[in-house]
Design a protein around this motif. Structure first.
Motif, PDB file in Angstrom:
ATOM      1  N   TYR A  28       0.834  -1.212   0.000  1.00 56.88           N
ATOM      2  CA  TYR A  28       0.000   0.000   0.000  1.00 56.88           C
ATOM      3  C   TYR A  28       0.863   1.254   0.000  1.00 56.88           C
ATOM      4  N   ILE A  29       1.952   1.223   0.760  1.00 53.89           N
ATOM      5  CA  ILE A  29       2.875   2.357   0.766  1.00 53.89           C
ATOM      6  C   ILE A  29       3.458   2.542  -0.639  1.00 53.89           C
ATOM      7  N   GLY A  30       3.905   1.442  -1.240  1.00 55.06           N
ATOM      8  CA  GLY A  30       4.473   1.518  -2.586  1.00 55.06           C
ATOM      9  C   GLY A  30       3.463   1.991  -3.611  1.00 55.06           C
ATOM     10  N   SER A  31       2.233   1.504  -3.521  1.00 54.09           N
ATOM     11  CA  SER A  31       1.181   1.938  -4.450  1.00 54.09           C
ATOM     12  C   SER A  31       0.890   3.424  -4.282  1.00 54.09           C
ATOM     13  N   GLN A  44       4.293  18.412 -12.833  1.00 53.76           N
ATOM     14  CA  GLN A  44       5.552  19.098 -13.126  1.00 53.76           C
ATOM     15  C   GLN A  44       6.047  18.852 -14.549  1.00 53.76           C
ATOM     16  N   ARG A  45       5.291  18.025 -15.276  1.00 54.05           N
ATOM     17  CA  ARG A  45       5.701  17.640 -16.639  1.00 54.05           C
ATOM     18  C   ARG A  45       7.149  17.141 -16.631  1.00 54.05           C
ATOM     19  N   GLN A  46       7.394  16.260 -15.659  1.00 55.20           N
ATOM     20  CA  GLN A  46       8.741  15.722 -15.469  1.00 55.20           C
ATOM     21  C   GLN A  46       8.647  14.190 -15.412  1.00 55.20           C
ATOM     22  N   PRO A  47       8.950  13.512 -16.532  1.00 57.01           N
ATOM     23  CA  PRO A  47       8.798  12.060 -16.578  1.00 57.01           C
ATOM     24  C   PRO A  47       9.704  11.288 -15.623  1.00 57.01           C
ATOM     25  N   LEU A  48      10.731  11.932 -15.114  1.00 53.64           N
ATOM     26  CA  LEU A  48      11.613  11.238 -14.171  1.00 53.64           C
ATOM     27  C   LEU A  48      10.862  10.800 -12.916  1.00 53.64           C
ATOM     28  N   TRP A  49       9.772  11.499 -12.598  1.00 49.64           N
ATOM     29  CA  TRP A  49       8.943  11.089 -11.461  1.00 49.64           C
ATOM     30  C   TRP A  49       8.378   9.687 -11.685  1.00 49.64           C
ATOM     31  N   LEU A  50       8.107   9.325 -12.938  1.00 47.10           N
ATOM     32  CA  LEU A  50       7.574   7.983 -13.226  1.00 47.10           C
ATOM     33  C   LEU A  50       8.570   6.909 -12.821  1.00 47.10           C
ATOM     34  N   LEU A  51       9.831   7.146 -13.125  1.00 40.14           N
ATOM     35  CA  LEU A  51      10.878   6.203 -12.717  1.00 40.14           C
ATOM     36  C   LEU A  51      10.937   6.120 -11.193  1.00 40.14           C
ATOM     37  N   ALA A  52      10.858   7.262 -10.533  1.00 36.46           N
ATOM     38  CA  ALA A  52      10.868   7.268  -9.063  1.00 36.46           C
ATOM     39  C   ALA A  52       9.685   6.474  -8.515  1.00 36.46           C
ATOM     40  N   GLY A  53       8.521   6.615  -9.149  1.00 38.00           N
ATOM     41  CA  GLY A  53       7.338   5.875  -8.710  1.00 38.00           C
ATOM     42  C   GLY A  53       7.493   4.377  -8.870  1.00 38.00           C
ATOM     43  N   VAL A  54       8.070   3.956  -9.982  1.00 39.68           N
ATOM     44  CA  VAL A  54       8.295   2.522 -10.223  1.00 39.68           C
ATOM     45  C   VAL A  54       9.277   1.971  -9.196  1.00 39.68           C
ATOM     46  N   ILE A  55      10.364   2.691  -8.975  1.00 38.15           N
ATOM     47  CA  ILE A  55      11.373   2.239  -7.999  1.00 38.15           C
ATOM     48  C   ILE A  55      10.778   2.173  -6.599  1.00 38.15           C
ATOM     49  N   ALA A  56      10.048   3.206  -6.205  1.00 34.09           N
ATOM     50  CA  ALA A  56       9.447   3.217  -4.867  1.00 34.09           C
ATOM     51  C   ALA A  56       8.393   2.122  -4.729  1.00 34.09           C
ATOM     52  N   GLY A  57       7.552   1.989  -5.742  1.00 31.91           N
ATOM     53  CA  GLY A  57       6.482   0.990  -5.678  1.00 31.91           C
ATOM     54  C   GLY A  57       7.008  -0.421  -5.599  1.00 31.91           C
ATOM     55  N   TYR A  58       7.870  -0.777  -6.542  1.00 32.77           N
ATOM     56  CA  TYR A  58       8.412  -2.133  -6.542  1.00 32.77           C
ATOM     57  C   TYR A  58       9.368  -2.348  -5.387  1.00 32.77           C
ATOM     58  N   CYS A  60       9.218  -1.127  -2.301  1.00 31.49           N
ATOM     59  CA  CYS A  60       8.419  -1.447  -1.106  1.00 31.49           C
ATOM     60  C   CYS A  60       7.826  -2.850  -1.194  1.00 31.49           C
ATOM     61  N   ALA A  61       7.259  -3.158  -2.336  1.00 34.13           N
ATOM     62  CA  ALA A  61       6.621  -4.473  -2.506  1.00 34.13           C
ATOM     63  C   ALA A  61       7.635  -5.605  -2.361  1.00 34.13           C
ATOM     64  N   TRP A  62       8.773  -5.457  -2.997  1.00 37.24           N
ATOM     65  CA  TRP A  62       9.770  -6.527  -2.961  1.00 37.24           C
ATOM     66  C   TRP A  62      10.381  -6.690  -1.579  1.00 37.24           C
ATOM     67  N   ILE A  63      10.513  -5.609  -0.832  1.00 35.61           N
ATOM     68  CA  ILE A  63      10.968  -5.735   0.564  1.00 35.61           C
ATOM     69  C   ILE A  63       9.984  -6.620   1.323  1.00 35.61           C
ATOM     70  N   GLY A  64       8.698  -6.385   1.100  1.00 35.67           N
ATOM     71  CA  GLY A  64       7.681  -7.213   1.751  1.00 35.67           C
ATOM     72  C   GLY A  64       7.791  -8.678   1.377  1.00 35.67           C
ATOM     73  N   HIS A  65       8.043  -8.944   0.115  1.00 33.92           N
ATOM     74  CA  HIS A  65       8.141 -10.347  -0.312  1.00 33.92           C
ATOM     75  C   HIS A  65       9.412 -11.016   0.190  1.00 33.92           C
ATOM     76  N   PHE A  66      10.540 -10.362   0.012  1.00 36.33           N
ATOM     77  CA  PHE A  66      11.810 -10.994   0.363  1.00 36.33           C
ATOM     78  C   PHE A  66      12.058 -11.082   1.864  1.00 36.33           C
ATOM     79  N   PHE A  67      11.622 -10.064   2.630  1.00 37.02           N
ATOM     80  CA  PHE A  67      11.979 -10.024   4.049  1.00 37.02           C
ATOM     81  C   PHE A  67      10.825 -10.311   5.003  1.00 37.02           C
ATOM     82  N   VAL A  68       9.600 -10.147   4.562  1.00 34.27           N
ATOM     83  CA  VAL A  68       8.456 -10.414   5.443  1.00 34.27           C
ATOM     84  C   VAL A  68       7.784 -11.728   5.032  1.00 34.27           C
ATOM     85  N   GLU A  69       7.302 -11.774   3.818  1.00 36.62           N
ATOM     86  CA  GLU A  69       6.558 -12.940   3.329  1.00 36.62           C
ATOM     87  C   GLU A  69       7.492 -14.106   3.008  1.00 36.62           C
ATOM     88  N   LYS A  70       8.737 -13.770   2.627  1.00 34.83           N
ATOM     89  CA  LYS A  70       9.760 -14.755   2.246  1.00 34.83           C
ATOM     90  C   LYS A  70       9.292 -15.617   1.061  1.00 34.83           C
TER      91      LYS A  70
END
Length: 112
Positions: A28-31, A44-58, A60-70
């Motif tokens: 949910y945090i990542g989303s 801001q008409r700044q596409p670099l934010w999209l990359l930041a969103g993908v990195i932040a979203g995935y 957070c999610a992957w931390i949950g899978h690798f370290f919590v859900e395993k």
């Protein structure tokens, strides 16, 4: 991982891979960060934010899978359905319908 031919069957599996509340919270945090980055990219008409969103979203999610859900994120096998599933789970949670949908998915997955 089984091969899924329908999103509905995949989503039942997807929910089972998010059994821990902390894993879901990280999603949910990542989303939320992904949505915020999309808004910033447009505002801001700044596409670099999209990359930041993908990195932040995935991230957070992957931390949950690798370290919590395993477990292994479904993104690696079903990238599109996994992306849709993340926001599907998020909207169910926001609407207070996630617990009921998870229970139904669990019943379908454990049915002989």
């Amino acid at each position: 991982m089984a091969r899924y031919t329908s999103y509905s069957a995949f989503f039942d599996f997807y929910l089972s891979e998010h059994s821990q509340p902390r894993t879901r919270a990280l999603h949910y945090i990542g989303s939320s960060l992904g949505i915020a980055a999309l808004i910033m990219a447009v505002a801001q008409r700044q596409p670099l934010w999209l990359l930041a969103g993908v990195i932040a979203g995935y991230g957070c999610a992957w931390i949950g899978h690798f370290f919590v859900e395993k477990n292994r994120p479904a993104t690696f096998t079903y990238p599109l359905w996994s992306f849709v599933g993340d926001y599907h789970m998020f909207t169910l949670w926001l609407g207070g319908r996630l617990a009921k949908r998870r229970a139904a998915a669990e019943q379908r997955l454990t049915r002989p």
